[in-house]
Scaffold this motif. Structure first.
Motif, PDB file in Angstrom:
ATOM      1  N   LEU A   1       9.005 112.747  29.294  1.00  0.00           N
ATOM      2  CA  LEU A   1       8.906 111.878  30.790  1.00  0.00           C
ATOM      3  C   LEU A   1       8.781 112.773  31.981  1.00  0.00           C
ATOM      4  O   LEU A   1       9.017 113.500  31.792  1.00  0.00           O
ATOM      5  N   LEU A   2       8.888 111.926  32.967  1.00  0.00           N
ATOM      6  CA  LEU A   2       8.392 112.298  33.990  1.00  0.00           C
ATOM      7  C   LEU A   2       9.752 113.089  35.134  1.00  0.00           C
ATOM      8  O   LEU A   2      10.674 112.150  34.857  1.00  0.00           O
ATOM      9  N   GLY A   3       9.254 114.126  35.600  1.00  0.00           N
ATOM     10  CA  GLY A   3      10.502 114.318  36.782  1.00  0.00           C
ATOM     11  C   GLY A   3      10.001 114.215  38.307  1.00  0.00           C
ATOM     12  O   GLY A   3       8.706 113.419  38.264  1.00  0.00           O
ATOM     13  N   ALA A   4      10.482 114.648  39.524  1.00  0.00           N
ATOM     14  CA  ALA A   4      10.675 114.299  40.867  1.00  0.00           C
ATOM     15  C   ALA A   4       9.061 115.179  40.774  1.00  0.00           C
ATOM     16  O   ALA A   4       8.259 114.652  41.630  1.00  0.00           O
ATOM     17  N   ALA A   5       8.927 116.452  40.449  1.00  0.00           N
ATOM     18  CA  ALA A   5       7.787 117.363  40.874  1.00  0.00           C
ATOM     19  C   ALA A   5       6.512 116.528  39.802  1.00  0.00           C
ATOM     20  O   ALA A   5       4.856 116.430  40.291  1.00  0.00           O
TER      21      ALA A   5
ATOM     22  N   GLU B   1       6.544  94.853  31.355  1.00  0.00           N
ATOM     23  CA  GLU B   1       7.676  95.510  32.500  1.00  0.00           C
ATOM     24  C   GLU B   1       6.771  95.152  34.072  1.00  0.00           C
ATOM     25  O   GLU B   1       4.961  94.873  34.007  1.00  0.00           O
ATOM     26  N   VAL B   2       7.692  94.994  35.006  1.00  0.00           N
ATOM     27  CA  VAL B   2       6.207  94.391  35.888  1.00  0.00           C
ATOM     28  C   VAL B   2       6.650  95.623  36.671  1.00  0.00           C
ATOM     29  O   VAL B   2       8.096  96.099  37.063  1.00  0.00           O
ATOM     30  N   GLY B   3       5.910  95.996  37.452  1.00  0.00           N
ATOM     31  CA  GLY B   3       5.828  97.051  39.104  1.00  0.00           C
ATOM     32  C   GLY B   3       6.480  98.497  37.908  1.00  0.00           C
ATOM     33  O   GLY B   3       7.383  98.896  38.249  1.00  0.00           O
ATOM     34  N   PRO B   4       4.915  98.755  37.233  1.00  0.00           N
ATOM     35  CA  PRO B   4       5.840 100.324  36.890  1.00  0.00           C
ATOM     36  C   PRO B   4       5.310 101.340  37.711  1.00  0.00           C
ATOM     37  O   PRO B   4       5.704 102.294  37.110  1.00  0.00           O
ATOM     38  N   GLY B   5       4.613 100.814  39.040  1.00  0.00           N
ATOM     39  CA  GLY B   5       4.256 102.199  39.586  1.00  0.00           C
ATOM     40  C   GLY B   5       4.023 103.694  38.711  1.00  0.00           C
ATOM     41  O   GLY B   5       2.572 103.436  38.569  1.00  0.00           O
ATOM     42  N   LEU B   6       4.404 104.848  39.090  1.00  0.00           N
ATOM     43  CA  LEU B   6       3.841 105.287  37.884  1.00  0.00           C
ATOM     44  C   LEU B   6       4.304 106.326  37.427  1.00  0.00           C
ATOM     45  O   LEU B   6       3.287 106.787  36.303  1.00  0.00           O
ATOM     46  N   GLY B   7       4.827 105.065  36.170  1.00  0.00           N
ATOM     47  CA  GLY B   7       5.148 105.776  34.675  1.00  0.00           C
ATOM     48  C   GLY B   7       6.573 106.150  34.561  1.00  0.00           C
ATOM     49  O   GLY B   7       6.280 106.547  33.669  1.00  0.00           O
ATOM     50  N   SER B   8       6.906 105.932  35.645  1.00  0.00           N
ATOM     51  CA  SER B   8       8.441 106.954  34.892  1.00  0.00           C
ATOM     52  C   SER B   8       9.298 105.960  33.689  1.00  0.00           C
ATOM     53  O   SER B   8       9.519 106.634  32.773  1.00  0.00           O
ATOM     54  N   LEU B   9       9.183 104.888  33.515  1.00  0.00           N
ATOM     55  CA  LEU B   9      10.124 103.086  33.144  1.00  0.00           C
ATOM     56  C   LEU B   9       9.605 103.635  32.377  1.00  0.00           C
ATOM     57  O   LEU B   9       9.615 103.373  30.674  1.00  0.00           O
ATOM     58  N   THR B  10       7.742 102.939  32.248  1.00  0.00           N
ATOM     59  CA  THR B  10       7.097 102.989  31.254  1.00  0.00           C
ATOM     60  C   THR B  10       7.017 103.968  29.923  1.00  0.00           C
ATOM     61  O   THR B  10       7.028 103.508  28.923  1.00  0.00           O
TER      62      THR B  10
END
Length: 336
Positions: free
Chosen positions: A39-43, A88-97
């Motif tokens: 998964l994605l972290g802050a960096a 999913e609505v509004g995945p943004g950069l993909g964290s929840l995706t």
């Protein structure tokens, strides 16, 4: 916003909804040994945003989740499994995706921002390559989504919505999707805490209002957790909360639109809007242009009450009584 569907990272041409998933998350929400990727972290979030030339905008209400534990918690609360089809609505950069894909589920992400929609498949290809074939990305405003322009879900008996929703449009998105997709069976969304409180509020409380009662038409909602501000980039000025919703089954007698004498949703919602449009007034005063006094009597509702005290069942009863009066030629005003 016109639709542009991407189902694979740039240059790979993978078709949407490929073969059955091979990875799944364990009961505690953490990946099993067979789950590939991370998964994605802050960096990661900041790097991807920089590479894509993306800056969070107030226009789209963008606050990206930078904490893997939070997105795993959302997916765990939603109960997503490898057999599910998720919107999913509004995945943004993909964290929840990525957290959704980690379970083995198949999903369609609806993203209004073109650069983000274009970037998302590449992010999945980088961080969870085995899941790329289970993702479809649609560049579209969620308020314009219909079964006709989102046919992915038409063959599903039931699907679920899991999303970190923009605060300013969360309620319209939820009510619009529930109205248009009869097979949207459940959702787990992260929204502003005050919005979560209103969505799950009960009759008689100060925050009970139009969103509360309209959502209750479709099913039951509850708040299932609070999320702090520090898990977002940029950090919002408010706390967030999780709302879990389960739709009534088609044959559930508790559903206001069930049975031979079911209430009409459009008419019921018209009464709700009028009652809460003047919530400090009595029903008699707020609905005087729509509902004759004898209709309140027929519905067994005291017209000196305020709308904020009525359940969805009572609003539906009032709508049914008005329908019956109109059909009998008693009512002089047609509230349509």
């Amino acid at each position: 916003m016109e639709t542009e569907t991407t189902s694979a990272p740039t240059g790979k041409g993978t078709e949407a909804q490929a073969a059955a998933p091979t990875s799944q998350a364990s009961a505690d929400g953490h990946p099993t040994a067979s789950a590939a990727g991370r998964l994605l972290g802050a960096a990661d979030i900041r790097r991807i945003a920089d590479e894509a030339g993306v800056s969070p905008t107030k226009k789209f209400g963008q606050n990206f989740v930078i904490d893997p534990g939070t997105v795993r918690r959302i997916v765990r609360e939603a109960g997503v499994t490898a057999t599910d089809h998720v919107m999913e609505v509004g995945p943004g950069l993909g964290s929840l995706t990525l957290a959704i894909l980690e379970t083995g589920a198949t999903m369609t992400a609806v993203e209004i921002d073109p650069p983000l929609a274009e970037r998302l498949p590449d992010t999945v290809a980088e961080f969870m390559p085995d899941a790329a074939g289970r993702l479809t990305v649609v560049n579209r405003d969620a308020l314009t989504v219909t079964p006709q322009n989102m046919p992915d879900f038409n063959d599903d008996r039931s699907f679920t919505l899991v999303a970190n929703l923009p605060y300013n449009v969360a309620t319209p998105i939820l009510l619009t999707l529930l109205e248009r997709f009869d097979n949207l069976g459940s959702f787990l969304v992260m929204v502003q805490k005050e919005v979560a409180d209103r969505l799950s509020a009960k009759p008689g409380s100060k925050i009970y209002g139009t969103p509360s009662v309209k959502l209750a038409w479709y099913g039951t909602a509850e708040r299932v957790g609070t999320i702090g501000r520090n898990v977002f980039w940029p950090a919002p000025n408010v706390d967030s909360a999780l709302v879990k919703f389960t739709r009534y089954a088609a044959d559930d007698p508790a559903a206001p639109d069930s049975g031979p004498d079911a209430a009409d949703r459009e008419l019921t919602f018209k009464l709700i809007d009028a009652a809460f449009g003047q919530r400090r007034k009595t029903l008699h005063a707020a609905l005087k242009q729509l509902v004759p006094s004898d209709v309140f009597t027929a519905a067994n509702i005291d017209q000196t009450r305020r709308g904020e005290t009525l359940t969805i069942e009572e609003f539906a009863s009032l709508a049914k009584a008005l329908q019956a009066a109109e059909a009998a030629g008693v009512a002089t005003e047609v509230a349509r």
